[in-house]
Design an enzyme around this catalytic site. Structure first.
Site, PDB file in Angstrom:
ATOM      1  N   HIS A 263      28.645  -5.407 -23.173  1.00  0.00           N
ATOM      2  CA  HIS A 263      29.090  -4.628 -24.331  1.00  0.00           C
ATOM      3  C   HIS A 263      28.047  -3.610 -24.710  1.00  0.00           C
ATOM      4  O   HIS A 263      26.845  -3.862 -24.562  1.00  0.00           O
ATOM      5  CB  HIS A 263      29.392  -5.537 -25.535  1.00  0.00           C
ATOM      6  CG  HIS A 263      30.286  -4.868 -26.509  1.00  0.00           C
ATOM      7  ND1 HIS A 263      29.803  -4.066 -27.511  1.00  0.00           N
ATOM      8  CD2 HIS A 263      31.636  -4.835 -26.569  1.00  0.00           C
ATOM      9  CE1 HIS A 263      30.837  -3.573 -28.172  1.00  0.00           C
ATOM     10  NE2 HIS A 263      31.957  -4.022 -27.628  1.00  0.00           N
ATOM     11  N   ASP A 314      37.874  -8.594 -23.879  1.00  0.00           N
ATOM     12  CA  ASP A 314      38.918  -8.453 -22.865  1.00  0.00           C
ATOM     13  C   ASP A 314      39.008  -9.641 -21.909  1.00  0.00           C
ATOM     14  O   ASP A 314      40.013  -9.806 -21.225  1.00  0.00           O
ATOM     15  CB  ASP A 314      38.694  -7.167 -22.052  1.00  0.00           C
ATOM     16  CG  ASP A 314      39.009  -5.932 -22.874  1.00  0.00           C
ATOM     17  OD1 ASP A 314      40.116  -5.874 -23.415  1.00  0.00           O
ATOM     18  OD2 ASP A 314      38.149  -5.055 -22.992  1.00  0.00           O
TER      19      ASP A 314
HETATM   20  N1  CMC Z   1      28.922  -6.637 -15.025  1.00  0.00           N
HETATM   21  C1  CMC Z   1      27.700  -6.618 -14.496  1.00  0.00           C
HETATM   22  N2  CMC Z   1      26.654  -6.027 -15.080  1.00  0.00           N
HETATM   23  C2  CMC Z   1      26.854  -5.443 -16.250  1.00  0.00           C
HETATM   24  C3  CMC Z   1      28.103  -5.443 -16.886  1.00  0.00           C
HETATM   25  C4  CMC Z   1      29.152  -6.066 -16.218  1.00  0.00           C
HETATM   26  N3  CMC Z   1      30.371  -6.097 -16.762  1.00  0.00           N
HETATM   27  N4  CMC Z   1      28.001  -4.791 -18.044  1.00  0.00           N
HETATM   28  C5  CMC Z   1      26.739  -4.388 -18.154  1.00  0.00           C
HETATM   29  N5  CMC Z   1      26.052  -4.784 -17.086  1.00  0.00           N
HETATM   30  C6  CMC Z   1      24.637  -4.543 -16.831  1.00  0.00           C
HETATM   31  C7  CMC Z   1      24.454  -3.186 -16.170  1.00  0.00           C
HETATM   32  O1  CMC Z   1      24.516  -3.254 -14.785  1.00  0.00           O
HETATM   33  C8  CMC Z   1      23.097  -2.819 -16.690  1.00  0.00           C
HETATM   34  O2  CMC Z   1      22.146  -3.572 -15.972  1.00  0.00           O
HETATM   35  P1  CMC Z   1      20.763  -2.924 -15.542  1.00  0.00           P
HETATM   36  O3  CMC Z   1      20.054  -2.593 -16.828  1.00  0.00           O
HETATM   37  O4  CMC Z   1      20.124  -4.014 -14.744  1.00  0.00           O
HETATM   38  O5  CMC Z   1      21.102  -1.702 -14.751  1.00  0.00           O
HETATM   39  C9  CMC Z   1      23.085  -3.358 -18.114  1.00  0.00           C
HETATM   40  O6  CMC Z   1      23.978  -4.484 -18.081  1.00  0.00           O
HETATM   41  C10 CMC Z   1      23.555  -2.350 -19.156  1.00  0.00           C
HETATM   42  O7  CMC Z   1      24.856  -1.891 -18.774  1.00  0.00           O
HETATM   43  P2  CMC Z   1      25.440  -0.449 -19.075  1.00  0.00           P
HETATM   44  O8  CMC Z   1      26.611  -0.210 -18.190  1.00  0.00           O
HETATM   45  O9  CMC Z   1      24.341   0.556 -19.049  1.00  0.00           O
HETATM   46  O10 CMC Z   1      25.888  -0.628 -20.568  1.00  0.00           O
HETATM   47  P3  CMC Z   1      26.882   0.292 -21.356  1.00  0.00           P
HETATM   48  O11 CMC Z   1      26.603   0.056 -22.787  1.00  0.00           O
HETATM   49  O12 CMC Z   1      26.816   1.710 -20.887  1.00  0.00           O
HETATM   50  O13 CMC Z   1      28.316  -0.236 -20.936  1.00  0.00           O
HETATM   51  C11 CMC Z   1      30.300  -1.455 -20.829  1.00  0.00           C
HETATM   52  C12 CMC Z   1      29.063  -1.115 -21.674  1.00  0.00           C
HETATM   53  C13 CMC Z   1      31.247  -2.259 -21.693  1.00  0.00           C
HETATM   54  C14 CMC Z   1      30.987  -0.163 -20.373  1.00  0.00           C
HETATM   55  C15 CMC Z   1      29.863  -2.284 -19.603  1.00  0.00           C
HETATM   56  O14 CMC Z   1      29.326  -3.513 -20.047  1.00  0.00           O
HETATM   57  C16 CMC Z   1      30.995  -2.507 -18.617  1.00  0.00           C
HETATM   58  O15 CMC Z   1      31.266  -1.645 -17.788  1.00  0.00           O
HETATM   59  N6  CMC Z   1      31.680  -3.685 -18.692  1.00  0.00           N
HETATM   60  C17 CMC Z   1      32.818  -3.959 -17.831  1.00  0.00           C
HETATM   61  C18 CMC Z   1      34.085  -3.314 -18.381  1.00  0.00           C
HETATM   62  C19 CMC Z   1      34.564  -3.999 -19.630  1.00  0.00           C
HETATM   63  O16 CMC Z   1      34.640  -5.229 -19.695  1.00  0.00           O
HETATM   64  N7  CMC Z   1      34.918  -3.208 -20.632  1.00  0.00           N
HETATM   65  C20 CMC Z   1      35.394  -3.709 -21.934  1.00  0.00           C
HETATM   66  C21 CMC Z   1      34.398  -3.352 -22.992  1.00  0.00           C
HETATM   67  S1  CMC Z   1      34.492  -4.206 -24.532  1.00  0.00           S
HETATM   68  C22 CMC Z   1      36.076  -4.116 -25.145  1.00  0.00           C
HETATM   69  C23 CMC Z   1      36.776  -2.826 -25.063  1.00  0.00           C
HETATM   70  O17 CMC Z   1      36.215  -1.791 -25.396  1.00  0.00           O
HETATM   71  O18 CMC Z   1      37.937  -2.858 -24.673  1.00  0.00           O
END
Ligand code: CMC
Length: 377
Positions: A263, A314
């Site tokens: 998140h 989700d």
């Molecule tokens: N699986 C594996 N690693 C993850 C995930 C994941 N789902 N989410 C974050 N990380 C890791 C990412 O690889 C990074 O690691 P590192 O620092 O080692 O490179 C770290 O955590 C930070 O991640 P980020 O992508 O830079 O964080 P963000 O704030 O830009 O993204 C997010 C947030 C929700 C887009 C992301 O967690 C993600 O893509 N999750 C999967 C999709 C998902 O479940 N989306 C629903 C979001 S919440 C409800 C909604 O809005 O509907």
């Protein structure tokens, strides 16, 4: 060339507060508040209609106000014939989210309040949209099943009517109870991407239908509301319990994201997860739900031990929807049918704030490049 003084890039707008809001607060320690109420105090104690009233009117209704609001919602649930016809004519392979986005935009052509833009008309519009978005979703599903489109029942509340109009059968008390809780948990969530998209559109003084159309298009993406459908794809992909660890580790080794995890704001557990996990546990007398729950639980432990990240809303929402008999391509439309109450509340708040949301960009291209006429290129 001078650089604009405020052109510092904050990638992904991380940590940027784009405006003030009274509607909801996402506390990174794992709490969520709607108009100051902790969601843990609301879930299971209020109906979704009460939450929708709270978001739009910025206070909880008393009994009379709630009754009036509920009958206003039911009487707004009939869609213009043109919308029902257009749904029937949409390409058979189009995704329900694409049809929903198109039909909300289409609905704007038949607004009974026309071009009037007062606070009262916007609250009426907001109430109609809260009622009509779920009906569009139910109508898409019924039409594609070649089943008759049903009229809402006066004696039902919004969540009951939604289930009834979607499935075509009288919802059991346990099922409508689950849907109230699901819709309450999905109703609002600070300046998430779709809400922000709605507010950007509203900030130009564009109409509410345009703002909600922007929001639906934004929710659809798998990094946002589209994640729950992808969670079910993943659960479907993993056939045997023994395969789970290998499957998840394989994705992480390939630097892939696990859908339904992580998140932008929470550094602790997403406060909605425990409620959704509990709802799934309550539905575990169904064999399929029990199987999915066991898979989810294992995935949760593997991802936490490897990445120290938690499931977001989700993840267990996917299994909740599945237990209610909702096919996976309708998971995000159900999310939209709940988030609509937050979106319209934010649109109204944005109109009141009356400031254009228009950031700068940091230009990283060249300057004064010599022009080359066509014949010399
Ligand atoms: N699986 C594996 N690693 C993850 C995930 C994941 N789902 N989410 C974050 N990380 C890791 C990412 O690889 C990074 O690691 P590192 O620092 O080692 O490179 C770290 O955590 C930070 O991640 P980020 O992508 O830079 O964080 P963000 O704030 O830009 O993204 C997010 C947030 C929700 C887009 C992301 O967690 C993600 O893509 N999750 C999967 C999709 C998902 O479940 N989306 C629903 C979001 S919440 C409800 C909604 O809005 O509907």
């Amino acid at each position: 060339m001078t650089e604009n003084s405020t052109s510092k890039v904050v990638r992904g707008l991380k940590g940027v507060a784009a405006a003030e809001t009274r509607i909801s607060y996402v506390d990174f320690n794992g709490f969520l508040y709607y108009l100051g109420y902790n969601i843990d105090d609301l879930v299971g104690r209020v109906t979704y209609a009460e939450v929708a009233y709270l978001l739009v009117h910025k206070r909880l209704p008393n009994r009379q106000e709630l009754e009036r609001f509920k009958s206003e919602l039911v009487s707004s649930m009939r869609l213009p014939d043109q919308i029902v016809d257009s749904i029937a004519r949409s390409p058979i392979d189009s995704h329900p989210m694409d049809i929903l986005r198109t039909e909300v935009s289409h609905l704007g052509l038949y607004d009974p309040d026309g071009e009037v833009f007062s606070k009262e008309t916007n609250i009426r519009r907001a109430t109609r949209l809260i009622a009509q978005v779920p009906v569009i979703v139910a109508t898409i599903f019924r039409t594609r099943q070649n089943q008759p489109v049903l009229e809402p029942k006066d004696e039902f509340n919004l969540a009951q009517n939604f289930l009834y109009m979607f499935t075509g059968r009288m919802p059991e008390a346990a099922e409508s109870n689950v849907l109230h809780r699901y819709m309450t948990l999905h109703a609002d969530h600070g300046f998430n991407a779709s809400t922000f998209a709605a507010r950007v559109t509203a900030s130009t003084n564009s109409d509410m239908y345009s703002a909600i159309t922007s929001a639906i298009g934004t929710l659809k993406g798998p990094l946002h509301g589209g994640a729950s459908e992808k969670v079910m794809d993943m659960l479907d992909d993993i056939n045997l319990e023994q395969e789970i660890e290998e499957y998840i580790m394989g994705l992480l080794d390939d630097q892939k994201k696990i859908m339904g995890f992580g998140h932008r704001i929470y550094r602790a557990q997403d406060p909605r997860t425990k409620h959704l996990r509990g709802m799934v546990e309550d539905l575990c007398h169904r064999e399929r739900t029990m199987r999915l729950f066991k898979k989810c639980f294992q995935i949760e432990n593997i991802v936490y031990s490897r990445k120290k990240i938690y499931p977001n809303v989700d993840f267990y929402a996917a299994v909740t929807m599945d237990a209610l008999g909702v096919p996976k391509e309708y998971f995000t439309p159900f999310f939209a049918s709940s988030r609509i109450s937050g979106w319209v509340a934010h649109v109204i708040e944005q109109y009141e704030d009356a400031v254009l949301l228009r950031p700068e960009s940091k230009y990283v291209g060249g300057f004064n490049i010599p022009f080359v006429p066509m014949e010399n290129r």
